[in-house]
Design an enzyme around this catalytic site. Structure first.
Site, short mmCIF file in Angstrom:
data_model
loop_
_atom_site.label_atom_id
_atom_site.label_comp_id
_atom_site.label_asym_id
_atom_site.label_seq_id
_atom_site.Cartn_x
_atom_site.Cartn_y
_atom_site.Cartn_z
N ASP A 18 0.77 -1.28 -0.09
CA ASP A 18 0.12 -0.03 -0.14
C ASP A 18 0.86 1.22 0.10
O ASP A 18 2.16 1.19 0.70
CB ASP A 18 -0.99 -0.14 1.30
N ASN A 58 -10.92 -2.96 -6.43
CA ASN A 58 -9.95 -2.00 -7.23
C ASN A 58 -10.57 -1.67 -8.51
O ASN A 58 -10.04 -0.41 -9.27
CB ASN A 58 -8.61 -2.54 -7.44
#
Ligand code: FPP
Length: 235
Positions: free
Chosen positions: A17, A65
């Site tokens: 991330d 996503n």
């Protein structure tokens, strides 16, 4: 590098991330962060291999996503395809077996073909398993397993039996989960498999993640006492 060889995790899972923030801080489009993130993947594979970690799994793209801006989704997909197309020979050289986990049935055919080619080409490699979670979510994995079980008409299901229906049944559960960039969430990653996993969070953004951060995560893991819900006898 590295920590104590006696207690090396067999399986390290990583939520990569912070690519977007890394780029933003430099005034660059987000995709530059993902590109830099792909370089970190290479670094981390080598560190994991050097430390005799047998399974390394990376959360590359979640089922959620797809809701990102179209250009970003396309950029990440191109990066993944480019990665497979260019890095497979080097994975073979490093004796790394590439596998994917996630929903396959609704992926664009070109991407699916590339993934399967990568898996096939590295099938014989025994040094380390690299699992890339793509179009993955932990809830979807559990639902997909339940669907298969229902299709087969099974009713007498134990945990052991259920495990066999997960995307990669032979994958051991992660011993250590690392999440970069300061977020402290699981974000729908391996919900079944993470039941007793040790969690390590670092502020480092994924593109900056390197040997020192990995070593810190391993030291921290080695200092933890894993009890799996039991009371230890010497306590
Ligand atoms: C999270 O950062 C990262 C992703 C959703 C994409 C990860 C993809 C790669 C590193 C590309 C290459 C992967 C492989 C396996 C070769 P973010 O965009 O959520 O960052 P932010 O939270 O700072 O916005």
């Amino acid at each position: 590098m590295i920590p104590n060889l006696y207690k090396i995790p067999k399986h390290v899972a990583i939520i990569m991330d912070g690519n977007g923030r890394w780029a933003k801080r430099r005034g660059l489009p987000r995709v530059f962060g993902h590109r830099e993130g792909a370089k970190t993947v290479e670094r981390v594979i080598d560190i994991a291999r050097d430390n005799k970690i047998q399974w390394l799994s990376l959360f590359a793209f979640s089922t959620e996503n797809w809701n990102r801006p179209k250009e970003e989704v396309e950029a990440i997909m191109s990066l993944l395809v480019e990665y497979i197309n260019t890095k497979v020979p080097s994975l073979i050289e490093r004796n790394v077996r590439l596998r994917f986990m996630g929903r396959r049935y609704n992926l664009p055919e070109m991407i699916l073909n590339t993934m399967e080619e990568g898996e096939k080409a590295t099938e014989h490699c025994t040094g380390m398993n690299l699992v890339v979670a793509l179009n993955y979510s932990g809830k979807a994995e559990i639902v997909d397993a339940a669907r298969k079980i229902a299709e087969e008409g099974k009713t007498d299901i134990t945990e052991e039996e259920f495990r066999k229906y997960l995307y990669i049944p032979e994958m051991p559960e992660p011993d250590l989960l690392i999440r970069t960039s300061g977020e402290k969430r699981i974000s729908n990653f391996m919900l079944w498999e993470l039941a007793y996993t040790e969690l390590f969070f670092t502020e480092t953004l994924w593109p900056d993640f390197g040997e020192e951060d990995f070593a810190q995560a391993l030291y921290e893991y080695q200092s933890r006492e894993r009890r799996f819900g039991r009371v230890l006898e010497n306590k």
